[in-house]
Design an enzyme around this catalytic site. Sequence first.
Site, PDB file in Angstrom:
ATOM      1  N   ARG A  84       0.789  -1.233   0.000  1.00 43.31           N
ATOM      2  CA  ARG A  84       0.000   0.000   0.000  1.00 43.31           C
ATOM      3  C   ARG A  84       0.815   1.273   0.000  1.00 43.31           C
ATOM      4  NH1 ARG A  84      -2.843  -2.041   5.236  1.00 43.31           N
ATOM      5  NH2 ARG A  84      -0.749  -2.908   5.377  1.00 43.31           N
ATOM      6  N   GLU A  90      -1.434   2.779 -13.503  1.00 42.57           N
ATOM      7  CA  GLU A  90      -1.448   1.580 -14.357  1.00 42.57           C
ATOM      8  C   GLU A  90      -2.064   1.877 -15.721  1.00 42.57           C
ATOM      9  OE1 GLU A  90      -3.762  -1.640 -12.725  1.00 42.57           O
ATOM     10  OE2 GLU A  90      -2.978  -3.086 -14.177  1.00 42.57           O
ATOM     11  N   HIS A 181      11.159  -3.546   2.643  1.00 42.73           N
ATOM     12  CA  HIS A 181      10.101  -4.364   3.250  1.00 42.73           C
ATOM     13  C   HIS A 181       9.485  -5.289   2.186  1.00 42.73           C
ATOM     14  CE1 HIS A 181       6.802  -5.404   5.908  1.00 42.73           C
ATOM     15  NE2 HIS A 181       5.936  -5.024   4.981  1.00 42.73           N
ATOM     16  N   ARG A 186       8.773 -10.463  -0.729  1.00 45.11           N
ATOM     17  CA  ARG A 186       8.532 -11.032  -2.061  1.00 45.11           C
ATOM     18  C   ARG A 186       9.736 -11.719  -2.682  1.00 45.11           C
ATOM     19  NH1 ARG A 186       3.085 -11.691  -2.291  1.00 45.11           N
ATOM     20  NH2 ARG A 186       2.017  -9.770  -1.705  1.00 45.11           N
TER      21      ARG A 186
HETATM   22  C1  LIG Z   1       3.962 -15.084   0.672  1.00 43.47           C
HETATM   23  C2  LIG Z   1       2.767 -14.208   0.784  1.00 43.47           C
HETATM   24  C3  LIG Z   1       1.502 -14.747   0.721  1.00 43.47           C
HETATM   25  C4  LIG Z   1       0.362 -13.922   0.829  1.00 43.47           C
HETATM   26  N1  LIG Z   1      -0.873 -14.479   0.749  1.00 43.47           N
HETATM   27  C5  LIG Z   1      -1.967 -13.698   0.811  1.00 43.47           C
HETATM   28  C6  LIG Z   1      -3.280 -14.261   0.720  1.00 43.47           C
HETATM   29  O1  LIG Z   1      -3.465 -15.435   0.597  1.00 43.47           O
HETATM   30  N2  LIG Z   1      -4.346 -13.405   0.751  1.00 43.47           N
HETATM   31  C7  LIG Z   1      -4.190 -12.058   0.928  1.00 43.47           C
HETATM   32  O2  LIG Z   1      -5.192 -11.328   0.980  1.00 43.47           O
HETATM   33  N3  LIG Z   1      -2.962 -11.503   1.027  1.00 43.47           N
HETATM   34  C8  LIG Z   1      -1.853 -12.282   0.981  1.00 43.47           C
HETATM   35  N4  LIG Z   1      -0.609 -11.706   1.062  1.00 43.47           N
HETATM   36  C9  LIG Z   1      -0.492 -10.254   1.181  1.00 43.47           C
HETATM   37  C10 LIG Z   1      -0.137  -9.833   2.623  1.00 43.47           C
HETATM   38  O3  LIG Z   1      -1.178 -10.155   3.534  1.00 43.47           O
HETATM   39  C11 LIG Z   1       0.135  -8.318   2.681  1.00 43.47           C
HETATM   40  O4  LIG Z   1      -1.049  -7.619   2.324  1.00 43.47           O
HETATM   41  C12 LIG Z   1       1.231  -7.895   1.721  1.00 43.47           C
HETATM   42  O5  LIG Z   1       2.357  -8.725   1.852  1.00 43.47           O
HETATM   43  C13 LIG Z   1       1.619  -6.451   2.022  1.00 43.47           C
HETATM   44  O6  LIG Z   1       2.301  -6.454   3.258  1.00 43.47           O
HETATM   45  P1  LIG Z   1       2.336  -5.162   4.181  1.00 43.47           P
HETATM   46  O7  LIG Z   1       0.960  -4.781   4.581  1.00 43.47           O
HETATM   47  O8  LIG Z   1       3.303  -5.439   5.282  1.00 43.47           O
HETATM   48  O9  LIG Z   1       3.034  -4.129   3.177  1.00 43.47           O
HETATM   49  P2  LIG Z   1       2.594  -2.675   2.700  1.00 43.47           P
HETATM   50  O10 LIG Z   1       1.160  -2.583   2.332  1.00 43.47           O
HETATM   51  O11 LIG Z   1       3.635  -2.324   1.659  1.00 43.47           O
HETATM   52  O12 LIG Z   1       2.810  -1.778   3.930  1.00 43.47           O
HETATM   53  C14 LIG Z   1       4.110  -1.602   4.480  1.00 43.47           C
HETATM   54  C15 LIG Z   1       3.938  -1.363   5.953  1.00 43.47           C
HETATM   55  O13 LIG Z   1       3.278  -0.091   6.107  1.00 43.47           O
HETATM   56  C16 LIG Z   1       2.344  -0.156   7.165  1.00 43.47           C
HETATM   57  N5  LIG Z   1       0.999   0.133   6.626  1.00 43.47           N
HETATM   58  C17 LIG Z   1       0.680   0.370   5.322  1.00 43.47           C
HETATM   59  N6  LIG Z   1      -0.606   0.639   5.199  1.00 43.47           N
HETATM   60  C18 LIG Z   1      -1.139   0.565   6.444  1.00 43.47           C
HETATM   61  C19 LIG Z   1      -2.434   0.731   6.967  1.00 43.47           C
HETATM   62  N7  LIG Z   1      -3.473   1.090   6.201  1.00 43.47           N
HETATM   63  N8  LIG Z   1      -2.617   0.557   8.284  1.00 43.47           N
HETATM   64  C20 LIG Z   1      -1.592   0.223   9.084  1.00 43.47           C
HETATM   65  N9  LIG Z   1      -0.340   0.050   8.654  1.00 43.47           N
HETATM   66  C21 LIG Z   1      -0.118   0.217   7.341  1.00 43.47           C
HETATM   67  C22 LIG Z   1       2.468  -1.528   7.791  1.00 43.47           C
HETATM   68  O14 LIG Z   1       3.411  -1.479   8.829  1.00 43.47           O
HETATM   69  C23 LIG Z   1       3.046  -2.362   6.673  1.00 43.47           C
HETATM   70  O15 LIG Z   1       3.764  -3.489   7.149  1.00 43.47           O
HETATM   71  C24 LIG Z   1       0.529 -12.519   0.980  1.00 43.47           C
HETATM   72  C25 LIG Z   1       1.815 -11.983   1.056  1.00 43.47           C
HETATM   73  C26 LIG Z   1       2.929 -12.792   0.958  1.00 43.47           C
HETATM   74  C27 LIG Z   1       4.296 -12.167   1.016  1.00 43.47           C
END
Ligand SMILES: Cc1cc2nc3c(=O)[nH]c(=O)nc-3n(C[C@H](O)[C@H](O)[C@H](O)COP(=O)(O)OP(=O)(O)OC[C@H]3O[C@@H](n4cnc5c(N)ncnc54)[C@H](O)[C@@H]3O)c2cc1C
Length: 231
Positions: A84, A90, A181, A186
């Site tokens: 996010r 896009e 991150h 990934r």
């Molecule tokens: C191997 C793998 C399998 C997955 N499988 C699935 C699946 O089956 N189904 C599914 O739906 N998703 C899946 N995901 C996606 C996963 O749940 C996360 O949505 C995705 O990896 C983004 O991670 P993130 O939120 O840490 O990163 P980002 O969205 O890049 O955010 C980075 C960091 O910013 C902070 N942040 C950003 N936005 C907010 C917010 N609005 N509120 C609070 N903190 C925020 C958090 O600390 C977050 O860790 C998968 C991911 C991986 C890597």
Amino acid sequence: MDSGHTIPILGNGYVRYIDHLGSDLRIVESARISYKSPSKGEDQDKKLLSYLYKNRHTSPFEQCSITYNIKMPIFIMRQFVRHRTFRLNEWSGRYSELADEFYIPTQWRAADAKNKQGSQVSSELDHAALTQEVKEAHEKAYATYQSLLQKGVARELARAVLPVSIFTEVYVNCDLHNLIHFLQLREDDHAQMEIREMAAAMRVVAEQLYPWTFEAFHKYRLGVTDRTKSA
Ligand SMILES: Cc1cc2nc3c(=O)[nH]c(=O)nc-3n(C[C@H](O)[C@H](O)[C@H](O)COP(=O)(O)OP(=O)(O)OC[C@H]3O[C@@H](n4cnc5c(N)ncnc54)[C@H](O)[C@@H]3O)c2cc1C
């Protein structure tokens, strides 16, 4: 690195460097504002950056960012947009006709019997036959798309017949902290092979722009599987 430097991925896809902001030194300068202290020379600057990285003083890394142009299949885009903090635009299938370009794996993988997130290239699969079957499905889908367009159906609806293997394209800007991150998540072996290939190409670009940061990345993070730790 010259703008436009391109790394091919996933057949028809690519990761292309557009431009970037800051450098390893910008990270150090940003951190030094806390004490309003000047640079103490390259060795000390590099040590400070490594200290910041190791101890998760992450905000100075957000002072840097990279813009990429990335072409990837839509099913990988769906995983990509979960990150996010990335700012992206896009290619629109509403406003322009999508190209006849689909992702076809070079080798077909079978699902892992134990690990739900795993898959391996399997000798039990008939790779040539699968590729042919998928090519025919792509051709049929794209021919239907063209037929719908010719009959006057709007692009935004006609695209509904296209498979998620079709390529899309984005411009994406991400700060260095959140890029790291993303790379940790990934490039991990739990992630799908296709997004790992894309993440690796993004890292190769970033490594050339921020060499001290990626020295610290490899020293302290790569291979770390404790997902409770954020970069
Ligand atoms: C191997 C793998 C399998 C997955 N499988 C699935 C699946 O089956 N189904 C599914 O739906 N998703 C899946 N995901 C996606 C996963 O749940 C996360 O949505 C995705 O990896 C983004 O991670 P993130 O939120 O840490 O990163 P980002 O969205 O890049 O955010 C980075 C960091 O910013 C902070 N942040 C950003 N936005 C907010 C917010 N609005 N509120 C609070 N903190 C925020 C958090 O600390 C977050 O860790 C998968 C991911 C991986 C890597």
